[in-house]
Design a protein around this motif. Structure first.
Motif: not given
Length: 400
Positions: A34-54
């Motif tokens: 996407l051009e922009a996102t609020a989803f956090y990727p798995e990085s820096g020791g933190q797990l990634a977000d989950r949710g939905t896109l459309d």
């Protein structure tokens, strides 16, 4: 052009819209950028977000080498240029925020209370860990650090996000600065801790709820500390309190005296095991003579086959070894799902060979040497007529 990271400015952005920049097919499904996102990727020791896109489930969120965030979905229809709606799994994000802020608070507490630096961090589900630059930690340091960390939580200090270049950082007391150029995203937790970080954080320290250290182990000449935050820390406390209360009831002592009571039981158990061993040694000659009387003659061999359910394995090995000193003797003890086989040096069949015969014709797994062998994992349905089957097999072998 890298993905604009909306979560860096607002950790509580649960819904957003953005245009699709690229869609491609990957091993795990469609990969959407996407051009922009609020989803956090798995990085820096933190797990990634989950949710939905459309309304399509986001199964993974990955940060690629070009700093683009890839959303992995099993199903996808929207083409590049299409506007889509993203929704973040709020509870999962909140838990990760509590964990990450809790980790910063804990790492800051180790610096303040013991001058011990954090080398790395891993946020889990629910257990989290930090690797500390020290060789050992005692209970006093752990208690001091945990107390300080939870004081910071109770103070409910504000958490601020700011962007600074390296020259500006020299005026701030920053715990850890990455070795790179450009602007740095600095997470400040009141006056307690200030460090560069790209993760999602609470808005105030009180939102962390509770920080609980649950373990420490030595690894690679450092210490890995395991901890919990928020609801997971509370649940862990309830569980351990229930266990401690049950133990104190069974041991008829106060909770604080449980370690001493357990140590007393360990000591008594060692004494009893020693006494049992002594009695077994005294009784062994009588047991040997009794078993000799039960020997069955098959060809040139005397075979002793006994079910010894509940017997101590070490005692059985000693007993079998003594009996196998007799000329032409084969000893077979069955206990649970196991079979112990011993053979005298002059017996026509050796223990390892008999074990191989049993596993190939009847079942189980195991082996050993010519004098002693053991078989395990004997299926329950095979145990009832195990004696008859094995003796028949041995009889056929001895007739060859």
């Amino acid at each position: 052009l890298m993905t604009r990271k909306l979560y860096q400015d607002d950790s509580c952005l649960w819904e957003f819209s953005s245009r699709v920049r690229d869609v491609r097919s990957g091993e795990k499904g469609f990969e959407i950028i996407l051009e922009a996102t609020a989803f956090y990727p798995e990085s820096g020791g933190q797990l990634a977000d989950r949710g939905t896109l459309d309304d399509n489930e986001v199964r993974a969120v990955i940060l690629d080498e070009e700093d683009n965030i890839i959303h992995v979905c099993r199903d996808w229809k929207a083409l590049p240029g299409t506007e889509v709606i993203g929704r973040i799994d709020k509870e999962r994000r909140l838990e990760h925020m509590r964990q990450h802020t809790g980790q910063h608070i804990l790492s800051g507490a180790f610096i303040k209370a013991a001058n011990i630096a954090t080398v790395s961090a891993h946020l889990g589900d629910p257990e989290c860990s930090i690797e500390l630059d020290c060789r050992a930690l005692d209970d006093e340091i752990l208690a001091r650090v945990e107390t300080l960390a939870n004081e910071v939580v109770r103070d409910n200090s504000g958490i601020d996000i700011g962007y600074f270049d390296r020259e500006e950082l020299e005026k701030l007391q920053v715990r850890k600065i990455p070795d790179r150029q450009g602007k740095f995203r600095i997470v400040s937790i009141g006056e307690h801790d200030r460090t560069a970080c790209g993760g999602t954080h609470c808005q105030r320290t009180g939102e962390v709820g509770l920080i609980k250290i649950i373990g420490a182990e030595k690894i690679r000449n450092r210490v890995r500390l395991t901890f919990l935050t928020g609801a997971a820390a509370v649940t862990d406390g309830i569980l351990k309190n229930n266990v401690a209360n049950r133990l104190s009831t069974h041991l008829t002592c106060h909770i604080k005296d449980i370690p001493e009571a357990v140590e007393k039981l360990r000591s008594q158990n060692a004494e009893l095991r020693g006494e049992i061993g002594r009695l077994n040694r005294e009784l062994m000659p009588f047991e040997i003579e009794k078993l000799r009387q039960k020997a069955v003659a098959i060809g040139p061999c005397r075979i002793i086959f006994e079910n010894r359910e509940g017997s101590d394995p070490k005692t059985l090995r000693n007993l079998a070894g003594e009996l196998a000193k007799d000329t032409g003797t084969i000893v077979i003890f069955m206990f649970g799902d196991k079979l112990l086989i011993a053979a005298s040096t002059d017996a026509p069949l050796n223990a390892a060979g008999m074990a191989s015969l049993f596993t190939s014709k009847i079942g189980g797994k195991g082996g050993g040497n010519p004098a002693l062998a053991q078989i395990g994992n004997i299926a329950e349905e095979l145990r009832t007529d195990c004696r008859e089957k094995f003796l028949t097999l041995l009889g056929h072998e001895l007739e060859k």
